[in-house]
Design a protein around this motif. Structure first.
Motif, mmCIF file in Angstrom:
data_model
loop_
_atom_site.group_PDB
_atom_site.id
_atom_site.type_symbol
_atom_site.label_atom_id
_atom_site.label_comp_id
_atom_site.label_asym_id
_atom_site.label_seq_id
_atom_site.Cartn_x
_atom_site.Cartn_y
_atom_site.Cartn_z
ATOM 1 N N ILE A 121 0.840 -1.182 0.000
ATOM 2 C CA ILE A 121 0.000 0.000 0.000
ATOM 3 C C ILE A 121 0.884 1.243 0.000
ATOM 4 O O ILE A 121 1.986 1.227 0.560
ATOM 5 N N ARG A 122 0.415 2.294 -0.658
ATOM 6 C CA ARG A 122 1.149 3.552 -0.572
ATOM 7 C C ARG A 122 1.162 4.014 0.877
ATOM 8 O O ARG A 122 0.142 3.945 1.575
ATOM 9 N N PHE A 123 2.298 4.477 1.317
ATOM 10 C CA PHE A 123 2.441 4.959 2.695
ATOM 11 C C PHE A 123 1.345 5.974 3.023
ATOM 12 O O PHE A 123 0.688 5.900 4.063
ATOM 13 N N SER A 124 1.096 6.900 2.121
ATOM 14 C CA SER A 124 0.094 7.946 2.358
ATOM 15 C C SER A 124 -1.321 7.384 2.450
ATOM 16 O O SER A 124 -2.187 7.961 3.118
ATOM 17 N N ASP A 125 -1.580 6.241 1.799
ATOM 18 C CA ASP A 125 -2.926 5.661 1.819
ATOM 19 C C ASP A 125 -3.251 4.944 3.127
ATOM 20 O O ASP A 125 -4.413 4.587 3.358
ATOM 21 N N LEU A 126 -2.233 4.715 3.964
ATOM 22 C CA LEU A 126 -2.534 4.218 5.307
ATOM 23 C C LEU A 126 -3.406 5.206 6.062
ATOM 24 O O LEU A 126 -4.170 4.830 6.959
ATOM 25 N N PHE A 127 -3.320 6.492 5.713
ATOM 26 C CA PHE A 127 -3.928 7.560 6.499
ATOM 27 C C PHE A 127 -5.014 8.335 5.758
ATOM 28 O O PHE A 127 -5.698 9.160 6.352
ATOM 29 N N SER A 128 -5.179 8.072 4.461
ATOM 30 C CA SER A 128 -6.071 8.906 3.647
ATOM 31 C C SER A 128 -7.542 8.703 3.986
ATOM 32 O O SER A 128 -8.371 9.580 3.739
ATOM 33 N N GLY A 129 -7.896 7.523 4.505
ATOM 34 C CA GLY A 129 -9.299 7.218 4.770
ATOM 35 C C GLY A 129 -10.060 6.749 3.555
ATOM 36 O O GLY A 129 -11.263 6.488 3.628
ATOM 37 N N HIS A 130 -9.371 6.600 2.413
ATOM 38 C CA HIS A 130 -10.037 6.236 1.163
ATOM 39 C C HIS A 130 -9.798 4.786 0.737
ATOM 40 O O HIS A 130 -10.390 4.328 -0.242
ATOM 41 N N VAL A 131 -8.901 4.077 1.446
ATOM 42 C CA VAL A 131 -8.554 2.712 1.047
ATOM 43 C C VAL A 131 -8.977 1.748 2.155
ATOM 44 O O VAL A 131 -8.451 1.806 3.264
ATOM 45 N N PHE A 132 -9.947 0.899 1.853
ATOM 46 C CA PHE A 132 -10.405 -0.081 2.837
ATOM 47 C C PHE A 132 -9.287 -1.087 3.102
ATOM 48 O O PHE A 132 -8.602 -1.508 2.166
ATOM 49 N N PRO A 133 -9.056 -1.473 4.339
ATOM 50 C CA PRO A 133 -9.813 -1.216 5.568
ATOM 51 C C PRO A 133 -9.315 -0.015 6.368
ATOM 52 O O PRO A 133 -9.728 0.173 7.519
ATOM 53 N N PHE A 134 -8.412 0.792 5.779
ATOM 54 C CA PHE A 134 -7.868 1.949 6.493
ATOM 55 C C PHE A 134 -8.827 3.137 6.338
ATOM 56 O O PHE A 134 -8.525 4.126 5.676
ATOM 57 N N VAL A 135 -10.000 2.999 6.955
ATOM 58 C CA VAL A 135 -11.106 3.922 6.730
ATOM 59 C C VAL A 135 -10.984 5.158 7.609
ATOM 60 O O VAL A 135 -10.187 5.213 8.547
ATOM 61 N N LYS A 136 -11.799 6.161 7.298
ATOM 62 C CA LYS A 136 -11.804 7.401 8.073
ATOM 63 C C LYS A 136 -12.136 7.110 9.529
ATOM 64 O O LYS A 136 -12.932 6.244 9.842
ATOM 65 N N GLY A 137 -11.543 7.894 10.399
ATOM 66 C CA GLY A 137 -11.769 7.706 11.831
ATOM 67 C C GLY A 137 -10.724 6.812 12.429
ATOM 68 O O GLY A 137 -9.957 7.223 13.305
ATOM 69 N N ILE A 138 -10.663 5.589 11.941
ATOM 70 C CA ILE A 138 -9.625 4.656 12.388
ATOM 71 C C ILE A 138 -8.264 5.072 11.825
ATOM 72 O O ILE A 138 -7.221 4.767 12.384
ATOM 73 N N SER A 139 -8.291 5.799 10.708
ATOM 74 C CA SER A 139 -7.090 6.363 10.085
ATOM 75 C C SER A 139 -7.395 7.815 9.743
ATOM 76 O O SER A 139 -8.550 8.167 9.456
ATOM 77 N N GLY A 140 -6.379 8.654 9.732
ATOM 78 C CA GLY A 140 -6.635 10.049 9.394
ATOM 79 C C GLY A 140 -5.442 10.927 9.682
ATOM 80 O O GLY A 140 -4.325 10.462 9.922
ATOM 81 N N ASN A 141 -5.676 12.237 9.661
ATOM 82 C CA ASN A 141 -4.636 13.198 10.001
ATOM 83 C C ASN A 141 -5.266 14.484 10.510
ATOM 84 O O ASN A 141 -6.349 14.882 10.071
ATOM 85 N N GLU A 142 -4.611 15.089 11.466
ATOM 86 C CA GLU A 142 -4.964 16.403 12.002
ATOM 87 C C GLU A 142 -3.807 16.861 12.879
ATOM 88 O O GLU A 142 -2.894 16.086 13.157
ATOM 89 N N VAL A 143 -3.865 18.092 13.303
ATOM 90 C CA VAL A 143 -2.835 18.738 14.122
ATOM 91 C C VAL A 143 -1.420 18.299 13.721
ATOM 92 O O VAL A 143 -0.540 18.122 14.552
ATOM 93 N N GLY A 144 -1.214 18.107 12.416
ATOM 94 C CA GLY A 144 0.119 17.856 11.888
ATOM 95 C C GLY A 144 0.560 16.411 11.837
ATOM 96 O O GLY A 144 1.629 16.111 11.315
ATOM 97 N N GLY A 145 -0.243 15.484 12.367
ATOM 98 C CA GLY A 145 0.159 14.085 12.397
ATOM 99 C C GLY A 145 -0.762 13.191 11.595
ATOM 100 O O GLY A 145 -1.959 13.476 11.452
#
Length: 649
Positions: A121-145
């Motif tokens: 998986i693309r490193f960035s897609d671990l956090f994008s929330g767009h690639v199952f099972p790395f969904v929004k909420g369980i994965s994401g970004n805010e306050v710089g992290g």
């Protein structure tokens, strides 16, 4: 005779299988249960005997502060052109991956010694929330992290490879599971597992915490008791008592805005089973995540919403429980009575003594000595760590370099975790940068409580749910203050939450001074976070400093937010240079400093030049720079910083 021998062998076999773990069949690991740990606080009190949380991170092994900038400690070894960033042995699960610097390079996950990666998986897609099972909420970004809490289990081993040239800041948290039968991640999810992941995503993105929503398992079948009372200075009133075993599932407290302000005089006290020391003894404002006199935290388990303060941390007890509000009286201040409404959600399900701990919240406020870590929690016995609330006040004006400090955790005689910086511990990154760690932002299980460069302070929280940190004998959980050597002077306040088997041996008494919010008297404003309004035709560019351009006469207003009202000496640092313009400073229609030239043949930084005196109120919390062109090329005034020093009390 043969029959008797056969029966004896069966009996011995039965004893061996039931006494000796090496011969017994392991309990199956449940992926559903792992996911449930992220959304079911009723599971928080349960022990994890024999399991340990450990962390791989890019912290500087030399004790310096190169925690990822150079990438020297961001990988274990090279394999060809790729970087191995983790190599776990035995059975376990990765609970958390964090970075502030994701790239579009590929991550490959190799399970159980296999030569082909099961997950790429693309490193960035671990956090994008767009690639199952790395969904929004369980994965994401805010306050710089950037973060993901998707569990990634492995049966025998897991190697994670970064298929790029350079990786910077990194934390990967895993849990050893030696006594469970773990099956490795396949990427193929059952309908029940898919539904659970979607449920988790919805709960984390909707963020509508309630006691009824968490009434599952041992927290099911809740009852509620409400009480409204007026408490006067010097009084202590109980609002919940139980004389038999049970558990508190939730606590809601409404006192309007009475818990806000510079004095934190209302104490929340909780005591279990007639223990000598209170399990919770902390200012209400600190317990519910207020920051410097204001409501700030709005997490999944604890925080404030409107006037309602809530805590849904389960609190099981054996024989008795008592919750109190205590109003500390000050000798030098007039204090008003406070009306408080409480609602306690509870069940009659007593603590499972063998498998559950009691809830403890250790309040501390300290100005740690130079060279000494700030201690969140140091305790002996069995338990697991589940949460941190942290207010971080610098005692030296300027950049918030105290937040460079790493968290360090020793459990049962071994360093298990070492972080890469304070905001990183809270899943953030890049303090003092616009739209990164620059203000208070609440997420379900972590967030920033506040950030102010002029006040030299910040705050944060993090709850450890599926990544709670078990200990069998002891835990020492601390954090640095400053980039190296714990040298930055600070005033730190914290609540450290854990479940344990032993009562607290002591508590810190919140004295008048410790209940008072600290207010610095010297303040600095840095260009990157200045709030600027441009007059018609003015141009501003921010890089090294705040560059104000004018081909005639233009104005630029800078807000002086955050600082208390009062009279201040105003100073600025600015650059003289060959295209320097003239400038003057006004506050509204009042001239503060008459025209000065910033033009010079050689560039020079003029540091902390006195400009005059200003008065800060809610209506006059700004200054305006007038900039006018000087000669043919003098069209730019470059501001470095603004300084305020309070006059009098």
């Amino acid at each position: 005779m043969k029959r008797a021998l056969y029966l004896s062998i069966l009996a011995i076999t039965f004893i061996v299988l039931n006494i000796h773990p090496a011969f017994s069949q392991k309990t199956p690991y449940s992926y559903i249960e792992e996911l449930d740990n992220l959304i079911r606080p009723d599971l928080l009190p349960s022990y994890r005997t024999g399991e340990y949380i450990e962390q791989i991170s890019s912290y500087d092994r030399t004790g310096k502060n190169d925690d990822g900038f150079g990438g020297a400690y961001s990988f274990i070894r090279k394999e060809g052109n790729h970087l191995v960033i983790a190599d776990f042995k035995g059975s376990g699960v990765v609970n958390r991956i964090w970075t502030p610097t994701p790239t579009d390079d590929t991550l490959s996950f190799y399970f159980d010694g296999e030569k082909e990666a099961r997950l790429r998986i693309r490193f960035s897609d671990l956090f994008s929330g767009h690639v199952f099972p790395f969904v929004k909420g369980i994965s994401g970004n805010e306050v710089g992290g950037y973060f993901t809490y998707l569990p990634i289990p492995y049966k025998k081993s897991l190697k994670i490879v970064f298929e790029g040239e350079k990786i910077l800041f990194l934390q990967i948290q895993n849990r050893q599971i030696p006594d469970r039968k773990v099956e490795s991640y396949t990427g193929n999810f059952s309908p029940i597992e898919k539904a659970k992941i979607e449920e988790l995503s919805k709960i984390y993105t909707d963020m509508a915490p309630s006691a009824n929503g968490f009434a599952k398992g041992k927290s099911a079948g809740i009852q509620a008791i409400e009480k409204t009372f007026v408490i006067n200075p010097g009084e202590e009133l109980d609002f919940y008592k139980a004389n038999k075993g049970g558990r508190i599932v939730g606590l809601e407290v409404d006192a309007g805005t009475s818990f806000e302000g510079m004095e934190k005089d209302i104490i929340f006290s909780a005591k279990w089973d007639d223990e000598k020391v209170e399990a919770v003894y902390a200012p209400v404002a600190d317990y519910f995540g207020y920051a410097y006199g204001k409501k700030a935290m709005r997490g999944l388990l604890m925080g404030s919403k409107g006037n309602l303060n809530y805590s849904y941390m389960p609190m099981p007890f054996d024989r008795s429980a008592e919750l109190k509000m205590i109003y500390k009286k000050r000798g030098n201040l007039e204090q008003a009575p406070i009306s408080i409404k409480t609602k306690v959600y509870y069940t009659d399900e007593a603590r499972d003594k063998k498998n559950e701990g009691k809830f403890y919240a250790v309040w501390r406020r300290e100005k740690p000595e130079t060279g000494k870590y700030y201690e969140f929690l140091k305790t002996n016995g069995k338990g697991h760590y589940v949460g941190t609330i942290h207010l971080a006040q610098g005692l030296r004006p300027g950049m918030t370099l105290f937040f460079e400090g790493d968290d360090v955790t020793h459990i049962d005689g071994k360093q298990r975790l070492h972080g890469t910086g304070s905001e990183d511990y809270y899943n953030g990154g890049w303090y003092a940068l616009l739209d990164r760690w620059d203000r208070g932002i609440s997420l379900p299980i972590h967030g920033s409580l506040d950030y102010s460069l002029p006040m030299g302070r910040t705050g944060a929280y993090r709850f450890f749910m599926t990544d709670k940190m078990p200990f069998e004998k002891e835990i020492d959980h601390v954090i640095e203050h400053g980039p190296e050597g714990n040298e930055f002077p600070v005033d730190y306040t914290s609540i450290a939450m854990y479940y344990g088997a032993q009562p607290l041996p002591s508590k810190i008494e919140p004295t008048d001074e410790l209940r008072q919010v600290y207010l610095p008297t010297v303040h600095e404003y840095f260009p990157q976070l200045m709030e600027v309004t441009l007059g018609v035709g003015a141009e501003v560019k921010q890089d090294r400093g705040l560059r104000m351009r004018s081909d005639g006469h233009h104005t630029v207003r800078v807000m002086l937010n955050d600082v208390p009202e009062g009279e201040y000496k105003l100073s600025i640092s600015y650059f003289e240079k060959d295209n320097g313009a003239e400038f003057a400073i006004w506050q509204r229609q009042k001239l503060i400093s008459d025209w000065k030239s910033s033009n010079a043949a050689q560039e020079k930084l003029n540091e902390k030049v006195a400009m005059g005196t200003i008065k800060i109120t809610k209506q006059t919390n700004s200054i305006t720079f007038h900039v006018r062109k000087l000669g043919e090329k003098g069209n730019e005034f470059e501001l470095d910083r603004i300084f305020l020093e309070k006059i009098g009390d």
